[in-house]
Design a protein around this motif. Structure first.
Motif, PDB file in Angstrom:
ATOM      1  N   THR A 194       1.049  -0.838   0.189  1.00 22.01           N
ATOM      2  CA  THR A 194       0.229   0.181  -0.008  1.00 22.01           C
ATOM      3  C   THR A 194       0.990   1.470  -0.299  1.00 22.01           C
ATOM      4  OG1 THR A 194      -0.220   0.045   2.621  1.00 22.01           O
ATOM      5  CG2 THR A 194      -2.366  -0.888   1.312  1.00 22.01           C
ATOM      6  N   PHE A 195       0.585   2.600  -0.675  1.00 16.52           N
ATOM      7  CA  PHE A 195       1.364   3.671  -0.447  1.00 16.52           C
ATOM      8  C   PHE A 195      -0.043   4.185  -0.316  1.00 16.52           C
ATOM      9  CE2 PHE A 195       2.797   1.704  -4.734  1.00 16.52           C
ATOM     10  CZ  PHE A 195       4.448   1.524  -3.897  1.00 16.52           C
ATOM     11  N   GLY A 196       0.041   5.001   1.253  1.00 13.31           N
ATOM     12  CA  GLY A 196      -0.804   5.409   1.654  1.00 13.31           C
ATOM     13  C   GLY A 196      -2.394   4.681   1.976  1.00 13.31           C
ATOM     14  N   ASP A 197      -3.808   5.183   1.693  1.00 15.15           N
ATOM     15  CA  ASP A 197      -4.066   4.586   1.237  1.00 15.15           C
ATOM     16  C   ASP A 197      -4.535   3.660   0.126  1.00 15.15           C
ATOM     17  OD1 ASP A 197      -5.277   6.674   0.180  1.00 15.15           O
ATOM     18  OD2 ASP A 197      -6.596   6.791   1.428  1.00 15.15           O
ATOM     19  N   PHE A 198      -3.708   3.774  -0.783  1.00 16.23           N
ATOM     20  CA  PHE A 198      -3.669   2.959  -2.234  1.00 16.23           C
ATOM     21  C   PHE A 198      -3.187   2.104  -1.794  1.00 16.23           C
ATOM     22  CE2 PHE A 198      -2.211   2.015  -6.700  1.00 16.23           C
ATOM     23  CZ  PHE A 198      -3.388   2.069  -7.461  1.00 16.23           C
ATOM     24  N   THR A 199      -4.347   0.659  -2.543  1.00 18.78           N
ATOM     25  CA  THR A 199      -3.518  -0.521  -2.660  1.00 18.78           C
ATOM     26  C   THR A 199      -2.739  -0.615  -3.674  1.00 18.78           C
ATOM     27  OG1 THR A 199      -4.936  -1.630  -0.599  1.00 18.78           O
ATOM     28  CG2 THR A 199      -3.813  -3.189  -2.074  1.00 18.78           C
TER      29      THR A 199
ATOM     30  N   GLY B 295      -0.479  -8.122 -17.649  1.00 20.44           N
ATOM     31  CA  GLY B 295      -1.686  -6.754 -17.147  1.00 20.44           C
ATOM     32  C   GLY B 295      -1.756  -5.339 -17.492  1.00 20.44           C
ATOM     33  N   PRO B 296      -2.634  -4.832 -17.239  1.00 22.19           N
ATOM     34  CA  PRO B 296      -2.493  -3.133 -17.983  1.00 22.19           C
ATOM     35  C   PRO B 296      -2.402  -2.690 -17.296  1.00 22.19           C
ATOM     36  CG  PRO B 296      -5.276  -3.939 -16.702  1.00 22.19           C
ATOM     37  CD  PRO B 296      -4.129  -4.991 -17.091  1.00 22.19           C
ATOM     38  N   SER B 297      -1.784  -1.248 -18.179  1.00 23.68           N
ATOM     39  CA  SER B 297      -0.751  -0.564 -17.191  1.00 23.68           C
ATOM     40  C   SER B 297      -1.533   0.143 -16.140  1.00 23.68           C
ATOM     41  CB  SER B 297      -0.581   0.922 -18.650  1.00 23.68           C
ATOM     42  OG  SER B 297      -0.118   1.925 -17.876  1.00 23.68           O
ATOM     43  N   GLY B 298      -0.522   0.201 -14.858  1.00 22.05           N
ATOM     44  CA  GLY B 298      -1.175   1.062 -13.923  1.00 22.05           C
ATOM     45  C   GLY B 298      -1.540  -0.410 -12.883  1.00 22.05           C
ATOM     46  N   CYS B 299      -1.676  -1.576 -13.445  1.00 22.91           N
ATOM     47  CA  CYS B 299      -2.171  -2.553 -12.862  1.00 22.91           C
ATOM     48  C   CYS B 299      -1.468  -2.715 -10.941  1.00 22.91           C
ATOM     49  CB  CYS B 299      -2.673  -3.601 -13.142  1.00 22.91           C
ATOM     50  SG  CYS B 299      -1.562  -5.152 -13.965  1.00 22.91           S
ATOM     51  N   GLY B 300      -0.124  -2.697 -11.047  1.00 19.54           N
ATOM     52  CA  GLY B 300       1.008  -3.214 -10.381  1.00 19.54           C
ATOM     53  C   GLY B 300       1.921  -3.582 -10.100  1.00 19.54           C
ATOM     54  N   LYS B 301       2.028  -4.149 -11.779  1.00 22.91           N
ATOM     55  CA  LYS B 301       3.040  -4.855 -12.087  1.00 22.91           C
ATOM     56  C   LYS B 301       4.831  -4.792 -11.553  1.00 22.91           C
ATOM     57  CE  LYS B 301       2.313  -4.649 -16.345  1.00 22.91           C
ATOM     58  NZ  LYS B 301       1.112  -3.104 -16.704  1.00 22.91           N
ATOM     59  N   THR B 302       4.891  -3.472 -11.989  1.00 24.96           N
ATOM     60  CA  THR B 302       6.567  -2.972 -11.306  1.00 24.96           C
ATOM     61  C   THR B 302       6.602  -2.611 -10.347  1.00 24.96           C
ATOM     62  OG1 THR B 302       6.345  -1.493 -13.569  1.00 24.96           O
ATOM     63  CG2 THR B 302       7.635  -0.980 -11.890  1.00 24.96           C
ATOM     64  N   THR B 303       5.320  -2.391  -9.169  1.00 26.22           N
ATOM     65  CA  THR B 303       5.002  -2.693  -7.947  1.00 26.22           C
ATOM     66  C   THR B 303       5.992  -3.898  -6.999  1.00 26.22           C
ATOM     67  OG1 THR B 303       3.981  -0.713  -7.819  1.00 26.22           O
ATOM     68  CG2 THR B 303       4.273  -2.411  -5.463  1.00 26.22           C
ATOM     69  N   LEU B 304       5.236  -4.744  -8.482  1.00 21.80           N
ATOM     70  CA  LEU B 304       5.361  -6.113  -7.679  1.00 21.80           C
ATOM     71  C   LEU B 304       6.695  -6.459  -7.791  1.00 21.80           C
ATOM     72  CD1 LEU B 304       4.407  -9.024  -6.394  1.00 21.80           C
ATOM     73  CD2 LEU B 304       3.369  -9.300  -8.634  1.00 21.80           C
TER      74      LEU B 304
HETATM   75  N1  LIG Z   1       5.621   5.131  -5.034  1.00 20.05           N
HETATM   76  C1  LIG Z   1       4.571   5.155  -5.055  1.00 20.05           C
HETATM   77  N2  LIG Z   1       3.715   6.197  -4.718  1.00 20.05           N
HETATM   78  C2  LIG Z   1       2.358   5.807  -4.422  1.00 20.05           C
HETATM   79  N3  LIG Z   1       1.575   5.348  -5.833  1.00 20.05           N
HETATM   80  C3  LIG Z   1       2.491   4.518  -6.393  1.00 20.05           C
HETATM   81  C4  LIG Z   1       4.265   3.966  -5.909  1.00 20.05           C
HETATM   82  N4  LIG Z   1       4.839   3.593  -7.123  1.00 20.05           N
HETATM   83  C5  LIG Z   1       3.473   2.853  -7.944  1.00 20.05           C
HETATM   84  N5  LIG Z   1       2.321   3.784  -8.093  1.00 20.05           N
HETATM   85  C6  LIG Z   1       1.010   3.453  -8.078  1.00 20.05           C
HETATM   86  O1  LIG Z   1       0.736   2.109  -8.199  1.00 20.05           O
HETATM   87  C7  LIG Z   1      -0.243   1.909  -8.985  1.00 20.05           C
HETATM   88  C8  LIG Z   1       0.622   0.808  -9.847  1.00 20.05           C
HETATM   89  O2  LIG Z   1       2.135   1.294 -10.381  1.00 20.05           O
HETATM   90  P1  LIG Z   1       3.317   0.600 -11.279  1.00 20.05           P
HETATM   91  O3  LIG Z   1       3.672  -1.202 -10.619  1.00 20.05           O
HETATM   92  O4  LIG Z   1       4.170   0.796 -11.615  1.00 20.05           O
HETATM   93  O5  LIG Z   1       1.555  -0.578 -12.597  1.00 20.05           O
HETATM   94  P2  LIG Z   1       2.085  -1.412 -13.758  1.00 20.05           P
HETATM   95  O6  LIG Z   1       3.879  -1.665 -13.957  1.00 20.05           O
HETATM   96  O7  LIG Z   1       1.451  -2.770 -13.601  1.00 20.05           O
HETATM   97  O8  LIG Z   1       1.830   0.357 -14.962  1.00 20.05           O
HETATM   98  C9  LIG Z   1      -0.138   3.027  -9.957  1.00 20.05           C
HETATM   99  O9  LIG Z   1      -1.550   3.139  -9.992  1.00 20.05           O
HETATM  100  C10 LIG Z   1       0.484   4.043  -9.179  1.00 20.05           C
HETATM  101  O10 LIG Z   1       0.248   5.536 -10.040  1.00 20.05           O
END
Ligand SMILES: Nc1ncnc2c1ncn2[C@@H]1O[C@H](COP(=O)(O)OP(=O)(O)O)[C@@H](O)[C@H]1O
Ligand SMILES: [Mg+2]
Length: 361
Positions: free
Chosen positions: A13-18, A37-46
Protein backbone atom coordinates in the motif's frame (compact mmCIF):
# COMPACT_ATOMS: atom_id res chain seq x y z
CA UNK A 1 11.29 -29.58 -8.68
CA UNK A 2 13.22 -26.76 -7.01
CA UNK A 3 11.38 -23.49 -6.45
CA UNK A 4 13.43 -20.37 -7.26
CA UNK A 5 10.85 -17.80 -6.22
CA UNK A 6 8.05 -17.91 -3.69
CA UNK A 7 5.77 -14.92 -3.23
CA UNK A 8 3.44 -15.45 -0.27
CA UNK A 9 0.39 -13.27 0.26
CA UNK A 10 2.19 -10.06 -0.66
CA UNK A 11 0.44 -6.68 -0.52
CA UNK A 12 1.80 -3.17 -0.99
CA UNK A 13 0.00 0.00 0.00
CA UNK A 14 1.02 3.58 -0.68
CA UNK A 15 -0.89 5.69 1.83
CA UNK A 16 -4.46 4.45 1.51
CA UNK A 17 -3.94 3.13 -2.04
CA UNK A 18 -3.31 -0.60 -2.49
CA UNK A 19 -1.08 -1.19 -5.52
CA UNK A 20 -0.56 -4.96 -4.97
CA UNK A 21 -3.16 -7.01 -3.18
CA UNK A 22 -2.67 -10.48 -1.63
CA UNK A 23 -0.52 -11.90 -4.40
CA UNK A 24 0.85 -15.45 -4.05
CA UNK A 25 2.73 -17.54 -6.58
CA UNK A 26 5.70 -19.86 -6.93
CA UNK A 27 8.09 -20.22 -9.86
CA UNK A 28 10.09 -23.38 -10.50
CA UNK A 29 13.74 -23.21 -11.44
CA UNK A 30 14.34 -22.59 -15.14
CA UNK A 31 10.83 -21.37 -15.95
CA UNK A 32 9.78 -18.41 -18.04
CA UNK A 33 7.05 -16.80 -15.92
CA UNK A 34 5.19 -13.71 -17.10
CA UNK A 35 3.00 -11.23 -15.29
CA UNK A 36 0.51 -9.75 -17.74
CA UNK A 37 -1.78 -6.83 -17.04
CA UNK A 38 -2.85 -3.37 -18.14
CA UNK A 39 -0.80 -0.30 -17.32
CA UNK A 40 -1.10 0.71 -13.66
CA UNK A 41 -2.23 -2.72 -12.37
CA UNK A 42 0.80 -3.08 -10.08
CA UNK A 43 3.32 -5.11 -12.13
CA UNK A 44 6.34 -2.86 -11.59
CA UNK A 45 5.54 -2.48 -7.89
CA UNK A 46 5.53 -6.28 -7.53
CA UNK A 47 8.81 -6.63 -9.42
CA UNK A 48 10.46 -3.91 -7.33
CA UNK A 49 9.49 -5.81 -4.19
CA UNK A 50 11.09 -8.99 -5.55
CA UNK A 51 14.21 -7.02 -6.47
CA UNK A 52 14.35 -5.41 -3.03
CA UNK A 53 13.88 -1.74 -3.99
CA UNK A 54 10.75 -1.61 -1.86
CA UNK A 55 9.53 -3.86 0.94
CA UNK A 56 6.07 -5.48 0.98
CA UNK A 57 3.57 -3.96 3.41
CA UNK A 58 2.39 -7.51 4.14
CA UNK A 59 3.65 -10.92 3.06
CA UNK A 60 6.87 -12.73 2.37
CA UNK A 61 9.24 -13.14 -0.59
CA UNK A 62 11.54 -16.15 -0.68
CA UNK A 63 14.28 -16.70 -3.25
CA UNK A 64 15.72 -20.24 -3.38
CA UNK A 65 14.09 -20.91 -0.04
CA UNK A 66 15.57 -17.89 1.74
CA UNK A 67 13.39 -15.13 3.18
CA UNK A 68 14.49 -11.87 1.55
CA UNK A 69 13.02 -9.51 4.16
CA UNK A 70 15.56 -6.79 4.95
CA UNK A 71 17.97 -7.79 2.14
CA UNK A 72 18.93 -4.80 -0.05
CA UNK A 73 18.88 -5.26 -3.86
CA UNK A 74 22.61 -5.89 -4.16
CA UNK A 75 22.41 -8.75 -1.68
CA UNK A 76 19.59 -10.57 -3.47
CA UNK A 77 20.38 -13.18 -6.15
CA UNK A 78 18.31 -11.30 -8.73
CA UNK A 79 18.89 -8.77 -11.49
CA UNK A 80 16.42 -6.36 -13.01
CA UNK A 81 16.29 -5.21 -16.65
CA UNK A 82 14.25 -2.12 -17.46
CA UNK A 83 12.74 -0.91 -20.68
CA UNK A 84 15.58 1.61 -20.89
CA UNK A 85 18.47 -0.74 -20.82
CA UNK A 86 20.85 1.69 -19.13
CA UNK A 87 23.96 0.47 -20.90
CA UNK A 88 27.00 2.70 -20.32
CA UNK A 89 27.56 4.50 -23.64
CA UNK A 90 31.21 5.39 -22.94
CA UNK A 91 32.15 1.76 -22.37
CA UNK A 92 32.42 -0.96 -24.98
CA UNK A 93 30.38 -4.17 -24.86
CA UNK A 94 32.93 -6.16 -22.83
CA UNK A 95 33.35 -3.32 -20.31
CA UNK A 96 29.60 -3.06 -19.88
CA UNK A 97 29.32 -6.77 -19.19
CA UNK A 98 32.40 -6.82 -16.92
CA UNK A 99 31.14 -3.96 -14.75
CA UNK A 100 29.29 -6.05 -12.15
CA UNK A 101 32.08 -8.63 -11.98
CA UNK A 102 34.66 -5.91 -11.29
CA UNK A 103 32.54 -4.59 -8.45
CA UNK A 104 32.68 -8.11 -7.04
CA UNK A 105 36.49 -7.88 -7.33
CA UNK A 106 36.86 -10.98 -9.48
CA UNK A 107 40.27 -11.51 -11.15
CA UNK A 108 40.98 -10.14 -14.62
CA UNK A 109 41.41 -13.64 -16.07
CA UNK A 110 38.16 -14.82 -14.55
CA UNK A 111 36.29 -11.74 -15.82
CA UNK A 112 37.63 -12.15 -19.36
CA UNK A 113 36.63 -15.79 -19.43
CA UNK A 114 33.10 -15.07 -18.17
CA UNK A 115 32.58 -12.18 -20.58
CA UNK A 116 33.64 -14.28 -23.59
CA UNK A 117 31.50 -17.15 -22.43
CA UNK A 118 28.33 -15.09 -21.93
CA UNK A 119 28.80 -13.25 -25.26
CA UNK A 120 28.87 -16.62 -27.00
CA UNK A 121 25.77 -17.77 -25.12
CA UNK A 122 23.73 -14.72 -26.12
CA UNK A 123 24.82 -15.10 -29.75
CA UNK A 124 27.31 -12.20 -29.87
CA UNK A 125 30.72 -13.90 -29.99
CA UNK A 126 33.57 -11.49 -30.71
CA UNK A 127 31.43 -8.38 -29.98
CA UNK A 128 33.40 -7.42 -26.84
CA UNK A 129 35.33 -4.57 -28.50
CA UNK A 130 32.29 -2.91 -30.15
CA UNK A 131 30.94 0.41 -28.96
CA UNK A 132 27.33 0.45 -27.75
CA UNK A 133 26.30 2.88 -30.50
CA UNK A 134 27.53 0.39 -33.11
CA UNK A 135 24.87 -2.12 -32.05
CA UNK A 136 21.34 -2.64 -33.34
CA UNK A 137 18.38 -2.41 -30.94
CA UNK A 138 18.20 -6.20 -30.67
CA UNK A 139 21.93 -6.50 -30.01
CA UNK A 140 21.75 -3.88 -27.24
CA UNK A 141 18.97 -5.92 -25.71
CA UNK A 142 21.16 -9.01 -25.68
CA UNK A 143 24.09 -7.09 -24.17
CA UNK A 144 21.80 -5.83 -21.39
CA UNK A 145 20.71 -9.41 -20.71
CA UNK A 146 24.30 -10.68 -20.88
CA UNK A 147 25.35 -8.03 -18.37
CA UNK A 148 22.84 -9.49 -15.90
CA UNK A 149 23.30 -13.17 -16.70
CA UNK A 150 27.07 -12.98 -16.25
CA UNK A 151 26.41 -12.38 -12.54
CA UNK A 152 24.62 -15.74 -12.47
CA UNK A 153 21.42 -14.61 -10.71
CA UNK A 154 18.86 -17.14 -9.46
CA UNK A 155 16.15 -15.04 -11.07
CA UNK A 156 16.25 -12.49 -13.87
CA UNK A 157 13.51 -9.84 -13.64
CA UNK A 158 12.50 -8.08 -16.85
CA UNK A 159 10.24 -5.01 -16.77
CA UNK A 160 8.70 -4.53 -20.24
CA UNK A 161 12.14 -4.80 -21.87
CA UNK A 162 10.75 -4.75 -25.41
CA UNK A 163 8.51 -1.73 -24.86
CA UNK A 164 10.76 0.77 -26.62
CA UNK A 165 11.40 -1.32 -29.74
CA UNK A 166 9.49 -1.02 -32.99
CA UNK A 167 6.95 -3.70 -33.86
CA UNK A 168 9.09 -5.73 -36.26
CA UNK A 169 12.02 -5.92 -33.86
CA UNK A 170 9.69 -6.73 -30.97
CA UNK A 171 8.30 -9.71 -32.89
CA UNK A 172 11.83 -10.91 -33.58
CA UNK A 173 13.01 -10.37 -29.99
CA UNK A 174 10.07 -12.35 -28.63
CA UNK A 175 11.35 -15.43 -30.39
CA UNK A 176 14.97 -14.68 -29.50
CA UNK A 177 14.28 -14.09 -25.81
CA UNK A 178 12.41 -17.37 -25.53
CA UNK A 179 15.24 -19.26 -27.21
CA UNK A 180 17.84 -17.48 -25.09
CA UNK A 181 16.02 -18.30 -21.88
CA UNK A 182 15.67 -21.97 -22.83
CA UNK A 183 19.39 -22.09 -23.61
CA UNK A 184 20.74 -20.41 -20.47
CA UNK A 185 18.13 -22.03 -18.20
CA UNK A 186 17.90 -19.04 -15.85
CA UNK A 187 14.49 -18.39 -14.27
CA UNK A 188 12.89 -15.37 -15.96
CA UNK A 189 10.14 -13.21 -14.43
CA UNK A 190 8.88 -11.09 -17.28
CA UNK A 191 6.31 -8.33 -16.99
CA UNK A 192 4.36 -6.92 -19.88
CA UNK A 193 1.03 -5.39 -20.86
CA UNK A 194 1.29 -7.17 -24.24
CA UNK A 195 -0.65 -10.42 -24.22
CA UNK A 196 1.08 -11.76 -27.31
CA UNK A 197 4.52 -11.39 -25.68
CA UNK A 198 3.29 -13.24 -22.62
CA UNK A 199 1.59 -16.03 -24.56
CA UNK A 200 4.44 -16.65 -26.98
CA UNK A 201 7.31 -16.72 -24.50
CA UNK A 202 6.02 -18.07 -21.22
CA UNK A 203 5.66 -21.42 -19.51
CA UNK A 204 3.17 -19.80 -17.13
CA UNK A 205 1.41 -16.45 -17.10
CA UNK A 206 -0.21 -14.58 -14.23
CA UNK A 207 -2.93 -12.19 -15.37
CA UNK A 208 -3.00 -9.16 -13.07
CA UNK A 209 -5.81 -6.64 -12.66
CA UNK A 210 -6.18 -3.90 -10.09
CA UNK A 211 -3.32 -5.23 -7.93
CA UNK A 212 -4.62 -8.83 -7.86
CA UNK A 213 -3.75 -11.99 -9.73
CA UNK A 214 -6.88 -13.12 -11.58
CA UNK A 215 -5.45 -16.39 -12.93
CA UNK A 216 -2.08 -18.14 -13.10
CA UNK A 217 -1.95 -20.70 -15.86
CA UNK A 218 -0.31 -21.96 -19.03
CA UNK A 219 -0.82 -19.72 -22.08
CA UNK A 220 -3.00 -22.41 -23.64
CA UNK A 221 -5.31 -22.65 -20.63
CA UNK A 222 -5.57 -18.88 -20.23
CA UNK A 223 -6.80 -18.70 -23.79
CA UNK A 224 -9.06 -21.76 -23.79
CA UNK A 225 -10.26 -21.75 -20.18
CA UNK A 226 -10.28 -18.24 -18.76
CA UNK A 227 -11.44 -18.26 -15.13
CA UNK A 228 -12.77 -14.69 -15.01
CA UNK A 229 -14.44 -12.27 -17.44
CA UNK A 230 -11.39 -10.01 -17.20
CA UNK A 231 -9.09 -12.80 -18.41
CA UNK A 232 -11.54 -13.71 -21.20
CA UNK A 233 -11.42 -10.11 -22.44
CA UNK A 234 -7.77 -9.32 -21.84
CA UNK A 235 -6.17 -12.47 -23.27
CA UNK A 236 -6.85 -12.75 -27.00
CA UNK A 237 -9.90 -11.25 -28.66
CA UNK A 238 -13.40 -12.19 -27.65
CA UNK A 239 -17.02 -11.43 -28.39
CA UNK A 240 -18.97 -10.84 -25.20
CA UNK A 241 -22.58 -10.50 -24.14
CA UNK A 242 -24.42 -9.92 -20.93
CA UNK A 243 -27.61 -11.82 -20.40
CA UNK A 244 -29.53 -14.17 -18.18
CA UNK A 245 -29.98 -17.96 -18.00
CA UNK A 246 -33.45 -18.59 -19.45
CA UNK A 247 -33.49 -22.37 -19.23
CA UNK A 248 -31.27 -25.30 -18.34
CA UNK A 249 -31.41 -28.92 -19.52
CA UNK A 250 -28.88 -31.76 -19.74
CA UNK A 251 -25.86 -29.52 -19.15
CA UNK A 252 -26.97 -27.04 -21.82
CA UNK A 253 -28.24 -23.59 -20.96
CA UNK A 254 -30.35 -21.29 -23.01
CA UNK A 255 -29.08 -17.75 -22.55
CA UNK A 256 -31.13 -14.67 -23.31
CA UNK A 257 -28.85 -11.75 -24.17
CA UNK A 258 -29.45 -8.12 -23.28
CA UNK A 259 -30.18 -7.50 -26.98
CA UNK A 260 -32.79 -10.25 -26.82
CA UNK A 261 -31.14 -13.12 -28.69
CA UNK A 262 -31.37 -16.74 -27.52
CA UNK A 263 -28.19 -18.82 -27.55
CA UNK A 264 -27.49 -22.27 -26.29
CA UNK A 265 -24.30 -22.74 -24.31
CA UNK A 266 -22.60 -25.55 -22.43
CA UNK A 267 -21.75 -24.31 -18.95
CA UNK A 268 -19.91 -26.00 -16.08
CA UNK A 269 -20.85 -23.74 -13.23
CA UNK A 270 -24.07 -24.13 -11.39
CA UNK A 271 -26.09 -21.47 -13.18
CA UNK A 272 -29.81 -21.92 -12.45
CA UNK A 273 -32.41 -20.14 -14.58
CA UNK A 274 -32.58 -16.45 -13.70
CA UNK A 275 -28.82 -16.11 -13.08
CA UNK A 276 -27.29 -13.02 -14.70
CA UNK A 277 -24.37 -14.10 -16.86
CA UNK A 278 -21.60 -12.72 -19.01
CA UNK A 279 -20.37 -14.97 -21.79
CA UNK A 280 -17.83 -15.04 -24.59
CA UNK A 281 -17.24 -16.57 -28.04
CA UNK A 282 -13.80 -16.42 -29.68
CA UNK A 283 -13.65 -14.92 -33.20
CA UNK A 284 -12.26 -18.19 -34.59
CA UNK A 285 -15.07 -20.23 -32.98
CA UNK A 286 -17.61 -18.52 -35.23
CA UNK A 287 -18.04 -20.55 -38.40
CA UNK A 288 -18.96 -18.97 -41.71
CA UNK A 289 -21.55 -20.90 -43.76
CA UNK A 290 -21.74 -23.78 -41.27
CA UNK A 291 -22.87 -27.25 -42.38
CA UNK A 292 -26.50 -28.10 -41.81
CA UNK A 293 -27.26 -30.68 -39.14
CA UNK A 294 -24.60 -29.75 -36.55
CA UNK A 295 -25.94 -30.52 -33.08
CA UNK A 296 -26.26 -27.97 -30.28
CA UNK A 297 -25.39 -25.24 -32.69
CA UNK A 298 -26.35 -21.56 -32.72
CA UNK A 299 -27.24 -20.26 -36.18
CA UNK A 300 -27.98 -16.80 -37.52
CA UNK A 301 -27.65 -14.49 -40.47
CA UNK A 302 -25.41 -11.47 -40.19
CA UNK A 303 -24.53 -8.50 -42.35
CA UNK A 304 -20.85 -7.68 -42.88
CA UNK A 305 -19.96 -4.22 -41.51
CA UNK A 306 -16.24 -4.18 -42.27
CA UNK A 307 -13.42 -6.40 -43.45
CA UNK A 308 -10.24 -6.00 -41.42
CA UNK A 309 -7.60 -7.36 -43.75
CA UNK A 310 -4.46 -8.31 -41.83
CA UNK A 311 -2.88 -11.21 -43.73
CA UNK A 312 -3.21 -14.44 -41.79
CA UNK A 313 -4.97 -12.52 -38.98
CA UNK A 314 -7.76 -11.12 -41.12
CA UNK A 315 -11.17 -10.70 -39.48
CA UNK A 316 -14.50 -9.18 -40.23
CA UNK A 317 -17.12 -7.35 -38.22
CA UNK A 318 -20.70 -8.50 -38.80
CA UNK A 319 -24.04 -7.55 -37.25
CA UNK A 320 -26.53 -10.37 -36.62
CA UNK A 321 -29.87 -9.48 -38.23
CA UNK A 322 -31.70 -10.25 -35.00
CA UNK A 323 -29.21 -8.60 -32.64
CA UNK A 324 -27.52 -5.36 -31.71
CA UNK A 325 -24.04 -6.66 -30.86
CA UNK A 326 -21.45 -6.58 -33.61
CA UNK A 327 -19.40 -9.78 -33.90
CA UNK A 328 -15.69 -10.11 -34.58
CA UNK A 329 -15.24 -13.15 -36.81
CA UNK A 330 -11.91 -14.64 -37.89
CA UNK A 331 -11.52 -15.17 -41.61
CA UNK A 332 -10.18 -18.63 -42.37
CA UNK A 333 -6.78 -18.62 -43.99
CA UNK A 334 -7.45 -20.70 -47.07
CA UNK A 335 -8.71 -17.62 -48.92
CA UNK A 336 -12.06 -19.23 -49.68
CA UNK A 337 -13.78 -16.08 -48.36
CA UNK A 338 -11.78 -13.51 -50.33
CA UNK A 339 -14.98 -12.60 -52.21
CA UNK A 340 -16.81 -11.41 -49.06
CA UNK A 341 -17.47 -7.68 -48.93
CA UNK A 342 -19.18 -5.07 -46.80
CA UNK A 343 -22.99 -5.37 -46.98
CA UNK A 344 -23.02 -9.12 -47.79
CA UNK A 345 -25.36 -11.33 -45.78
CA UNK A 346 -23.66 -14.44 -44.42
CA UNK A 347 -24.84 -17.47 -42.50
CA UNK A 348 -22.79 -17.91 -39.35
CA UNK A 349 -22.92 -20.01 -36.23
CA UNK A 350 -21.06 -21.60 -33.37
CA UNK A 351 -21.24 -24.70 -31.26
CA UNK A 352 -22.86 -24.44 -27.82
CA UNK A 353 -19.58 -25.88 -26.51
CA UNK A 354 -17.50 -22.89 -27.58
CA UNK A 355 -19.14 -20.39 -25.24
CA UNK A 356 -17.37 -19.54 -21.98
CA UNK A 357 -19.89 -18.41 -19.41
CA UNK A 358 -19.58 -16.63 -16.03
CA UNK A 359 -21.96 -15.50 -13.37
CA UNK A 360 -22.21 -11.70 -13.74
CA UNK A 361 -21.42 -10.11 -10.38
N1 LIG B 1 5.81 5.15 -4.85
C1 LIG B 1 4.51 5.21 -5.15
N2 LIG B 1 3.67 6.00 -4.45
C2 LIG B 1 2.36 6.06 -4.72
N3 LIG B 1 1.76 5.34 -5.69
C3 LIG B 1 2.54 4.52 -6.43
C4 LIG B 1 3.93 4.41 -6.21
N4 LIG B 1 4.43 3.51 -7.10
C5 LIG B 1 3.38 3.09 -7.83
N5 LIG B 1 2.25 3.69 -7.44
C6 LIG B 1 0.91 3.46 -7.99
O1 LIG B 1 0.65 2.07 -7.99
C7 LIG B 1 -0.09 1.69 -9.14
C8 LIG B 1 0.64 0.57 -9.84
O2 LIG B 1 1.80 1.08 -10.45
P1 LIG B 1 2.83 0.16 -11.22
O3 LIG B 1 3.24 -0.95 -10.32
O4 LIG B 1 3.92 1.02 -11.76
O5 LIG B 1 1.92 -0.40 -12.41
P2 LIG B 1 2.34 -1.11 -13.79
O6 LIG B 1 3.79 -1.42 -13.75
O7 LIG B 1 1.46 -2.33 -13.85
O8 LIG B 1 1.98 -0.15 -14.88
C9 LIG B 1 -0.26 2.94 -9.98
O9 LIG B 1 -1.53 3.48 -9.74
C10 LIG B 1 0.83 3.86 -9.47
O10 LIG B 1 0.45 5.21 -9.62
MG1 LIG C 1 5.32 -0.84 -15.04
Amino acid sequence: MAIDLNVENVSKTFGDFTAVREVSFAVEKGRFFSILGPSGCGKTTLLRMIAGFIEPTVGRIMIRGKDMAGFPPNRRPVNLIFQHLALFPMMNVAQNIAFGLQRRRETRAEIDRKVDDILARVGLPGFGGKRIDQLSGGQKQRVAIARCLVLDPAVLLLDEPLGALDLKLREQMKVELKKLQAEVGTTFIYITHDQSEALVMSDHVAVMNGGRFEQVDTPRNLYARPQTPFVARFVGENNGWKGVVADRQDGLCTLRTDDDQLFSAATHDDLPPGTPVIFFIRPEAIIIAPDAGLENFNRMTAVIQSILFDGANSRMLAMPEAGATELMIALPQNRQYDHLKVGDRVAIGWSARSAVCFKDR
